[in-house]
Scaffold this active site. Structure first.
Site, PDB file in Angstrom:
ATOM      1  N   THR B 212      70.367 -34.890 -59.263  1.00 53.15           N
ATOM      2  CA  THR B 212      69.106 -34.228 -58.887  1.00 53.15           C
ATOM      3  C   THR B 212      69.218 -33.420 -57.598  1.00 53.15           C
ATOM      4  O   THR B 212      68.210 -32.966 -57.050  1.00 53.15           O
ATOM      5  CB  THR B 212      67.972 -35.246 -58.708  1.00 53.15           C
ATOM      6  N   SER B 213      70.418 -33.277 -57.111  1.00 52.66           N
ATOM      7  CA  SER B 213      70.622 -32.567 -55.854  1.00 52.66           C
ATOM      8  C   SER B 213      69.932 -31.200 -55.855  1.00 52.66           C
ATOM      9  O   SER B 213      69.931 -30.498 -56.867  1.00 52.66           O
ATOM     10  CB  SER B 213      72.115 -32.372 -55.638  1.00 52.66           C
ATOM     11  N   ARG B 290      70.379 -39.154 -47.422  1.00 53.85           N
ATOM     12  CA  ARG B 290      69.304 -39.612 -46.536  1.00 53.85           C
ATOM     13  C   ARG B 290      67.936 -39.311 -47.159  1.00 53.85           C
ATOM     14  O   ARG B 290      67.088 -38.617 -46.568  1.00 53.85           O
ATOM     15  CB  ARG B 290      69.366 -38.955 -45.155  1.00 53.85           C
ATOM     16  N   SER B 292      64.170 -39.707 -48.858  1.00 53.84           N
ATOM     17  CA  SER B 292      62.898 -40.191 -48.348  1.00 53.84           C
ATOM     18  C   SER B 292      61.959 -40.404 -49.527  1.00 53.84           C
ATOM     19  O   SER B 292      61.876 -39.570 -50.421  1.00 53.84           O
ATOM     20  CB  SER B 292      62.310 -39.147 -47.397  1.00 53.84           C
ATOM     21  N   TYR B 551      56.378 -29.494 -47.147  1.00 48.96           N
ATOM     22  CA  TYR B 551      57.042 -29.171 -48.398  1.00 48.96           C
ATOM     23  C   TYR B 551      56.463 -27.870 -48.925  1.00 48.96           C
ATOM     24  O   TYR B 551      55.249 -27.728 -49.022  1.00 48.96           O
ATOM     25  CB  TYR B 551      56.744 -30.312 -49.365  1.00 48.96           C
TER      26      TYR B 551
HETATM   27  C1  LIG Z   1      62.165 -32.807 -58.814  1.00 48.98           C
HETATM   28  C2  LIG Z   1      62.874 -33.325 -57.634  1.00 48.98           C
HETATM   29  C3  LIG Z   1      62.197 -34.120 -56.724  1.00 48.98           C
HETATM   30  C4  LIG Z   1      62.863 -34.615 -55.608  1.00 48.98           C
HETATM   31  N1  LIG Z   1      62.171 -35.411 -54.751  1.00 48.98           N
HETATM   32  C5  LIG Z   1      62.816 -35.966 -53.698  1.00 48.98           C
HETATM   33  C6  LIG Z   1      62.130 -36.831 -52.816  1.00 48.98           C
HETATM   34  O1  LIG Z   1      60.965 -37.126 -52.991  1.00 48.98           O
HETATM   35  N2  LIG Z   1      62.799 -37.362 -51.779  1.00 48.98           N
HETATM   36  C7  LIG Z   1      64.131 -37.085 -51.582  1.00 48.98           C
HETATM   37  O2  LIG Z   1      64.696 -37.607 -50.646  1.00 48.98           O
HETATM   38  N3  LIG Z   1      64.794 -36.233 -52.380  1.00 48.98           N
HETATM   39  C8  LIG Z   1      64.179 -35.682 -53.437  1.00 48.98           C
HETATM   40  N4  LIG Z   1      64.864 -34.827 -54.261  1.00 48.98           N
HETATM   41  C9  LIG Z   1      66.271 -34.533 -53.990  1.00 48.98           C
HETATM   42  C10 LIG Z   1      67.251 -35.483 -54.660  1.00 48.98           C
HETATM   43  O3  LIG Z   1      66.592 -36.190 -55.651  1.00 48.98           O
HETATM   44  C11 LIG Z   1      67.818 -36.424 -53.640  1.00 48.98           C
HETATM   45  O4  LIG Z   1      68.698 -35.705 -52.807  1.00 48.98           O
HETATM   46  C12 LIG Z   1      68.563 -37.603 -54.222  1.00 48.98           C
HETATM   47  O5  LIG Z   1      68.844 -38.487 -53.195  1.00 48.98           O
HETATM   48  C13 LIG Z   1      69.845 -37.229 -54.889  1.00 48.98           C
HETATM   49  O6  LIG Z   1      70.284 -38.352 -55.604  1.00 48.98           O
HETATM   50  P1  LIG Z   1      71.202 -38.224 -56.897  1.00 48.98           P
HETATM   51  O7  LIG Z   1      71.532 -39.575 -57.310  1.00 48.98           O
HETATM   52  O8  LIG Z   1      70.535 -37.375 -57.887  1.00 48.98           O
HETATM   53  O9  LIG Z   1      72.470 -37.526 -56.284  1.00 48.98           O
HETATM   54  P2  LIG Z   1      73.285 -36.314 -56.840  1.00 48.98           P
HETATM   55  O10 LIG Z   1      72.395 -35.146 -57.004  1.00 48.98           O
HETATM   56  O11 LIG Z   1      74.085 -36.715 -57.993  1.00 48.98           O
HETATM   57  O12 LIG Z   1      74.246 -36.073 -55.624  1.00 48.98           O
HETATM   58  C14 LIG Z   1      73.759 -35.666 -54.379  1.00 48.98           C
HETATM   59  C15 LIG Z   1      74.874 -35.748 -53.327  1.00 48.98           C
HETATM   60  O13 LIG Z   1      75.164 -37.105 -53.077  1.00 48.98           O
HETATM   61  C16 LIG Z   1      76.513 -37.403 -53.381  1.00 48.98           C
HETATM   62  N5  LIG Z   1      76.531 -38.714 -54.001  1.00 48.98           N
HETATM   63  C17 LIG Z   1      75.809 -39.138 -55.066  1.00 48.98           C
HETATM   64  N6  LIG Z   1      76.089 -40.415 -55.304  1.00 48.98           N
HETATM   65  C18 LIG Z   1      76.982 -40.823 -54.393  1.00 48.98           C
HETATM   66  C19 LIG Z   1      77.642 -42.043 -54.130  1.00 48.98           C
HETATM   67  N7  LIG Z   1      77.451 -43.139 -54.875  1.00 48.98           N
HETATM   68  N8  LIG Z   1      78.509 -42.106 -53.112  1.00 48.98           N
HETATM   69  C20 LIG Z   1      78.737 -41.032 -52.348  1.00 48.98           C
HETATM   70  N9  LIG Z   1      78.143 -39.845 -52.553  1.00 48.98           N
HETATM   71  C21 LIG Z   1      77.264 -39.749 -53.556  1.00 48.98           C
HETATM   72  C22 LIG Z   1      76.957 -36.301 -54.280  1.00 48.98           C
HETATM   73  O14 LIG Z   1      78.347 -36.056 -54.139  1.00 48.98           O
HETATM   74  C23 LIG Z   1      76.156 -35.137 -53.789  1.00 48.98           C
HETATM   75  O15 LIG Z   1      76.782 -34.573 -52.694  1.00 48.98           O
HETATM   76  C24 LIG Z   1      64.213 -34.303 -55.382  1.00 48.98           C
HETATM   77  C25 LIG Z   1      64.891 -33.497 -56.292  1.00 48.98           C
HETATM   78  C26 LIG Z   1      64.236 -33.011 -57.409  1.00 48.98           C
HETATM   79  C27 LIG Z   1      64.985 -32.151 -58.368  1.00 48.98           C
END
Ligand SMILES: Cc1cc2nc3c(=O)[nH]c(=O)nc-3n(C[C@H](O)[C@H](O)[C@H](O)COP(=O)(O)OP(=O)(O)OC[C@H]3O[C@@H](n4cnc5c(N)ncnc54)[C@H](O)[C@@H]3O)c2cc1C
Lengths: 668, 631
Positions: B212-213, B290, B292, B551
């Site tokens: 979801t990055s 990080r 939230s 936001y």
């Molecule tokens: C619709 C939408 C709503 C969102 N709302 C929020 C919100 O309310 N709050 C918020 O904080 N963010 C939000 N985000 C952003 C995103 O969801 C966050 O950044 C989330 O933490 C990413 O998690 P992920 O598991 O999808 O990571 P990914 O997208 O898969 O990866 C993100 C990064 O983390 C690294 N990573 C992932 N897993 C690991 C691991 N196990 N060890 C080391 N590195 C790792 C990856 O290499 C990459 O660099 C939103 C995004 C979308 C699309």
């Protein structure tokens, strides 16, 4: 910043068609005009806030709280006392804009203007742009200031065209005029002390007051960036304090953008023309008393031709700041706290202020008389009417080539233009047997026997009056003229060497003419370009070569600057030969004046213009800037100490006797 | 797993909690859950036996879109009658008609249902560049029995996050640089093995959590010449233990938000960490960015929630030796891991704080005459430190947008939405419909305290001219955040592209920043030739003692632009510049990734950046974790 904003080489946007706003006024009654419906579209739909709300906002501001607390601590006085004082300052300062007063004023001005002016010409395109700008961002109206008359003219125009009324920064002396002071306050004027000096509280109140108006966009702010009414009709170098205040809300992100609107006001003939010259000659001016000027019946019955008001293109501060200002510099300190502006900010404010003056110059509509005055001054013994007509027509071609706006009536023969201008200015110019010459000012009180000194002043008064009209056109010529002079004093034709000389001249004359700091190279290029354009110059391979058939143009351009070159040399001579090593501010002008007088009586003064106290002051300031004179404060007096050798050197460079050291004058 | 006598009570609360989650997240009856058996891991002894299959399968393509947001079965579309509807059965809005959306959509963007810009119909595996495999790595990996794939679809799915440019590219059928293969470790030990092999064979590893990055963090650096292996953590999804004495849970980092909450709820607990992306984002992803959550006021942000982290790096495994709640042992090494964005290693296991599921939950909303008043109210709430679990302030544009999502028939909405205009005109007399804005509230805790708390907040709101506007309105506000990502896909079908971004900013600058950034977007769009004024809107989503999180959404009609993506990128760039110029941070929670990297040095100073670089240098000298985020 697009540097080109400030230069004239760029195709100047046409100010648009001017229309006479008095025409309709003459057809309707003053009363119905004053009572007309008035419902301007304000900024973002905010209604203007009341004077009281403004007062409250300023007093409640974090900034003022902080400063008053700080002053209380420093002075060991209770903070209530300081706040009381602040409130008093604010009281003294505040405008109290009231529509009813504007209507009254409209009524009066209507009457006066219809009687003194033939026409008041306004570019309606500019007004349309202004209307647009007012709705989008806080607007700063920045007119030049040439006459008492223009003080309320913008309010009059904006009222007429249904635009929001400005609040106007005015000097305290105006407030001193009892009735008028209150009238002006209610017309939107707010009052600023002339000498604020180090009065911290005053600065704080003033700046918060101004910023609050800009921040809330409650009314367009009008102020004279030149600081004062120009007595010489030349543009003045801008004052930066107010400029900084109005820009700060943008720097700090409190508003998205600010629009600066340059406004150029020019007159065919000034109501106070004779006053000006007398002031410059040191004849004390009448105090600015209530009816002071306008009471004089004679003045009101006279004909003053047309007045032009050109509303320039609104300038976006945000655009200007692009790449010049890092707004994030305000991120780490609360924005409400006083902060010394960074060098970057100071430089920007200065560039903007100077640039605005240039834009005012660029949009100024000139009258044929300015050109005639220029030629008359170059012929102190008078000249044949046909020659004057020819020369003026020729000059007209030149200024048009240089991109200036000239109000030269169409479908009228040149001869008629001459004669109507001369008749408008018959107090200055006479014509007998097809010869045209400058007159002498009438002796005050019609004294019969005139001392030789008085005779000099009478002649000089007319010369300086005439010079004022010429001064209005100087900005058009100053860059190519400086290049022409620099070429004349440079032995080589290498562009680089000429440029070194040019920079020296620009440095020396930067109190005399307005140059945007840091743009010497562009100024030089512009000067060269214009010379090339009028075929007086060819540039090739880093060489500047004068053309044969452009000799006339080149010498005319040089001659335009002669009075200044000569005056500077006269003052240099005085300082190196006659003056004491140390003198006070108060001693300086009278001493130079009597030196000049002596020379005149001996028939040795090259130009009457040397008698202008304005130029004399400018010389001193130039020398201060160039470190040839130093200034020290002794008590509340300033003392000047001259470095004769340094002045001698500057004089020699100016005369082309020695080359300038390029490094020494690299301010630009 | 521990249990005690109160377990039936817990069960009851858990049931309730589930309903609540379902309330703002999805349809309650979701009987047809997709069953995917993905548990090939060599089971560990302590593994909980209540484990349910995780909601996202290994083969994501089975249930998720390849070029848009979320589940394949759920999407907005305009039906033949020109009415908007939301398909599927998962969400509250699913199967409903949204009659006012069309008008809003056309009116706001100058869009036209006749002008379609459909996406490429299907993923064209043939167009995906062939993988660049490291033979020796693959050989040795095979020996470990850890599943992997170099199937084109698997690779494309892990080549992107959800930035607009990423999705837009996919819709146009552009695949860019994809990972060369995908591995699915099942546990910490698997990860250790993979990292060892990667180091040995010098292949590049990119951790992938929920995908979801929104910072280009998952984009493969085009300059990378080594084989790129996407390390998909989704199969590491177990709660390993729950410690009811200390209220912590030890969880594998690949678990996604909805599964974590669901599983904890079954034991009567929750983490309370609810980022808007919680349906898909993973615990490891939260730590790495990080993250939230919306309810941080009660539960804290991710950095407040973690007690212990285990991460596998090329240097070995980093973890603390105990679970003390706070330590003074030099700089907290957790903070090198939190926000490391996959540049240092793989987070494999995390011990997190948990809380009993709250007894009572209540939504609410307040209408303010204008945005200034609303911000002033939020500021006061923060000052008095009485923020509810969530408090968010939407500006007028977003308020109006909310209206457009009014469904045709729904008991939940009718009371409030029917005759909404009338409602506002009668109830909020004197409020300008073009100015008013709404704050949505969520209270949690025991019933009595919630009611008390509610009163306190409404009293404060009243001081700023705020009028209570009902629970439904509040609830709808939260629902919106879960469907907004789906709406973007609808926009893209009709020449409308959009994105969201965020920042944090001191209180005194909130208003100025909001106004300037919104205005900047409008002007930049105009300058870049966008024909119709864009939607440029913001909300304050979090409050802190000294500032707030803001936001932004912006979207515009790109018809007639020759290079819309570039226009969009320039506008977004300008908006970020504007944020920074107005005292906003580079990011509050989305992270830096590659999208915001150019500003990192300014953001943390060159010394700060140097410190981070030297950590990277030590931990991963060969840049095995070579996604090139952040630094
Ligand atoms: C619709 C939408 C709503 C969102 N709302 C929020 C919100 O309310 N709050 C918020 O904080 N963010 C939000 N985000 C952003 C995103 O969801 C966050 O950044 C989330 O933490 C990413 O998690 P992920 O598991 O999808 O990571 P990914 O997208 O898969 O990866 C993100 C990064 O983390 C690294 N990573 C992932 N897993 C690991 C691991 N196990 N060890 C080391 N590195 C790792 C990856 O290499 C990459 O660099 C939103 C995004 C979308 C699309």
């Amino acid at each position: 910043m697009e540097t080109l904003v400030w230069t004239c080489t760029e195709k100047t946007p046409e100010p648009g068609v001017f229309s006479d706003m008095l025409e309709e006024r003459r057809r309707t009654s003053d009363l119905s005009y004053a009572l007309k419906s008035y419902s301007p579209q304000p900024y973002k739909g905010h209604p203007p806030s009341s004077a009281r709300a403004l007062h409250q906002a300023v007093m409640d501001s974090q900034y003022l709280r902080y400063i008053t607390q700080e002053i209380a601590t420093e002075s060991r006085e209770p903070v209530e006392v300081i706040r009381e004082e602040a409130s008093g300052i604010l009281e003294e300062m505040s405008h109290n804009l009231q529509l009813s007063v504007i209507r009254l004023l409209g009524y009066t001005l209507n009457k006066v203007f219809k009687s003194v002016f033939r026409r008041i010409l306004v570019n309606e395109d500019g007004l349309n742009r202004l209307q647009q700008a007012i709705q989008e961002h806080p607007v700063i109206l920045m007119p030049n200031h040439r006459s008492y008359v223009d003080f309320l003219v913008l309010s009059y125009i904006l009222f007429t065209y249904d635009l929001p009324l400005p609040v106007i920064a005015a000097g305290i002396p105006l407030m001193g005029m009892k009735l008028i002071g209150e009238l002006l306050r209610r017309s939107g004027a707010f009052f600023i002390r002339r000498t604020i000096g180090a009065d911290k509280l005053y600065w704080a109140v003033l700046s918060e007051y101004v910023r609050t108006i800009v921040r809330t966009g409650s009314a367009p702010v009008e102020f004279y960036v030149e600081g004062l009414r120009s007595r010489t009709l030349k543009s003045l170098n801008p004052k930066l304090g107010m400029m900084h205040m109005v820009l700060e809300p943008f720097f700090k992100g409190e508003v998205y953008d600010i629009s600066l609107v340059p406004i150029s006001v020019s007159y065919d003939r000034l109501l106070e023309e004779s006053l000006l010259a007398h002031e410059l000659l040191g004849v004390p001016k009448p105090k600015e008393t209530t009816m002071g000027l306008l009471k004089a019946r004679k003045v009101l019955e006279d004909d003053y031709g047309s007045m032009h008001v050109c509303f320039g293109q609104p300038i976006s501060v945000r655009e200007l700041a692009k790449g010049r200002i890092t707004r994030s510099q305000y991120n780490l300190v609360p924005r409400d706290l006083p902060q010394k502006p960074s060098e970057e900010i100071q430089a920007f404010v200065s560039v903007v202020a100077h640039g605005m003056v240039r834009l005012q110059e660029r949009d100024t509509v000139l009258s044929p008389w300015s050109l005639m005055a220029l030629i008359l001054l170059q012929n102190p013994e008078g000249l044949a009417l046909v020659t004057l007509t020819q020369r003026t027509a020729w000059l007209r071609g030149l200024v048009l080539k240089f991109g200036a706006h000239l109000d030269w009536p169409a479908q009228v023969s040149d001869e008629e233009v001459m004669s109507s201008s001369m008749s408008l200015h018959r107090s200055m110019v006479g014509c007998e047997g097809a010869r045209v010459f400058l007159l002498e000012a009438p002796a005050p009180g019609g004294e019969a026997s005139v001392s030789p000194e008085a005779a000099v002043f009478r002649r000089a008064a007319v010369v300086l009056m005439c010079a004022s009209y010429r001064n209005q056109v100087l900005h058009v010529f100053v860059r190519p003229a400086l290049v022409a002079v620099a070429m004349a004093t440079t032995p080589s034709t290498r562009k680089e060497d000429v440029f070194t000389n040019f920079k020296f001249l620009q440095e020396l004359f930067s109190n005399e003419f307005v140059f945007v700091p840091g743009m010497a190279a562009q100024d030089f290029e512009e000067g060269c370009l214009l010379l090339v354009k009028c075929e007086a110059l060819q540039t090739s391979d880093q060489q500047l070569v004068r053309t044969e058939h452009g000799a006339d143009t080149t010498s005319c351009l040089q001659a335009i600057l002669q009075p200044f070159l000569q005056t500077y040399q006269v003052v240099f001579n005085y300082l190196t030969k006659d003056s004491a090593l140390v003198f006070t501010e108060r001693q300086y002008i009278p001493a130079v004046r009597s030196y000049c007088l002596k020379l005149t009586l001996a028939g040795e003064l090259p130009t009457c213009e040397a008698l202008s106290s304005d130029t004399q002051k400018n010389v001193l300031n130039a020398l201060l800037r160039m470190n040839a004179v130093t200034k020290t404060k002794v008590g509340d007096q300033s003392e000047f100490r001259v470095n004769k050798a340094a002045i001698q050197r500057i004089g020699d460079i100016l005369a082309g006797r020695i080359p300038p050291q390029s490094a020494a004058f690299s301010r630009l | 797993m521990a249990s005690n006598g109160k377990s039936s009570e817990r069960q009851r609360i858990a049931q309730q909690r589930l309903r609540i989650i379902a309330g703002h997240l999805r349809k309650q009856e979701e009987a047809d859950h997709i069953e995917i058996a993905a548990q090939e891991c060599k089971a560990e002894s302590s593994r909980t036996d209540t484990a349910k299959p995780n909601s996202v399968p290994k083969r994501r393509q089975e249930i998720m879109k390849w070029n848009g947001w979320g589940y394949s079965d759920s999407k907005f579309l305009f039906n033949k009658k020109g009415q908007a509807e939301f398909t599927g059965k998962r969400y509250r809005l699913s199967g409903l008609i949204l009659p006012s959306l069309k008008e809003w959509f056309e009116g706001t963007f100058g869009a036209n249902l006749q002008h379609k810009s459909p996406a490429a119909a299907a993923l064209n595996a043939g167009a995906v560049p062939p993988p660049n495999l490291s033979e020796s790595f693959v050989e040795e990996l095979k020996a470990t029995d850890i599943p992997f794939s170099h199937d084109a679809e698997d690779r494309v799915f892990r080549s992107h996050g959800h930035c607009l440019h990423e999705i837009f590219g996919l819709r146009e059928g552009q695949y860019g640089r994809c990972p060369d293969m995908v591995v699915w470790p099942n546990c910490h030990i698997d990860v250790v093995k993979i990292v060892e092999l990667a180091c040995k064979h010098n292949v590049c590893l990119m951790p992938y959590g929920g995908g979801t990055s929104v910072s280009s963090a998952l984009e493969c650096p085009p300059e990378e010449t080594r084989s790129i292996v996407s390390l998909d953590t989704s199969q590491m999804n177990q709660i390993l233990w729950i410690d009811e004495k200390n209220l912590t849970a030890h969880v594998e980092a690949g678990i996604i938000g909805q599964d974590l909450e669901r599983l904890l709820n079954e034991s009567g607990y929750c983490t309370g960490h609810e980022p808007d992306s919680m349906e898909f984002s993973s615990l490891g992803g939260w730590v790495a960015t990080r993250a939230s959550g919306m309810k941080k006021n009660i539960y804290g942000n991710i950095e407040d929630l973690v007690v212990h982290i285990k991460m596998v790096t090329p240097r070995g495994v980093i973890e603390k030796s105990c679970q003390g709640p706070r330590m003074s042992t030099g700089p907290d090494v957790h903070h090198f891991i939190l926000g490391s964005e996959g540049t240092l290693g793989v987070v494999t296991e995390v011990t997190m704080k948990i809380r009993p599921v709250p007894e009572y939950q209540k939504y609410g909303s307040v209408v303010f005459p204008n945005f200034q008043q609303g911000v002033a109210c939020l500021r006061e709430v923060a000052k008095q430190r009485c923020a509810p679990a969530s408090i968010r302030l939407m500006d007028n544009e977003q308020f109006q947008f909310g209206h457009a999502l009014k469904p045709q028939v729904s008991s939940m909405f009718t009371s409030f939405l029917d005759g909404l205009k009338k409602f506002y005109i009668t109830k909020f007399k004197g409020f300008d419909p073009q100015q008013l804005c709404v704050a949505t509230l969520l209270f949690e805790g025991d019933r009595e305290k919630v009611l008390q708390h509610e009163k306190q907040v409404y009293d404060i709101a009243a001081k700023f001219g705020g009028l209570a506007a009902g629970e439904d309105n509040g609830q709808r506000g939260y629902m919106l955040t879960f469907v907004i990502a789906y709406l973007r896909d609808l926009g893209m079908d009709y020449y409308v592209m959009g994105e969201s971004f965020e920042t944090s900013v001191p209180w005194d600058r909130v208003l100025d920043l909001c106004r300037n950034v919104k205005e900047r977007i409008v002007r930049e769009c105009k300058e870049k030739g966008v024909q119709f004024p864009p939607l440029s809107t913001c909300r304050v989503t979090q409050t802190y003692d000294s500032g707030a999180c803001v936001y932004f959404y912006f979207a515009f009609n790109y018809r007639g632009l020759s290079d819309p993506l570039n226009v969009y990128l320039q506008v977004e760039h300008a908006a970020r510049e504007e944020i920074l110029a107005n005292g906003g941070s580079l990011s509050h929670h989305h992270g830096v990734g590659k999208l915001r990297k150019e500003w990192m040095q300014d953001a943390v100073s060159s010394v700060g950046l140097g410190m981070l670089k030297s950590v990277k240098e030590y931990v991963d000298p060969d840049n095995i974790f070579g996604n090139r985020n952040l630094l």
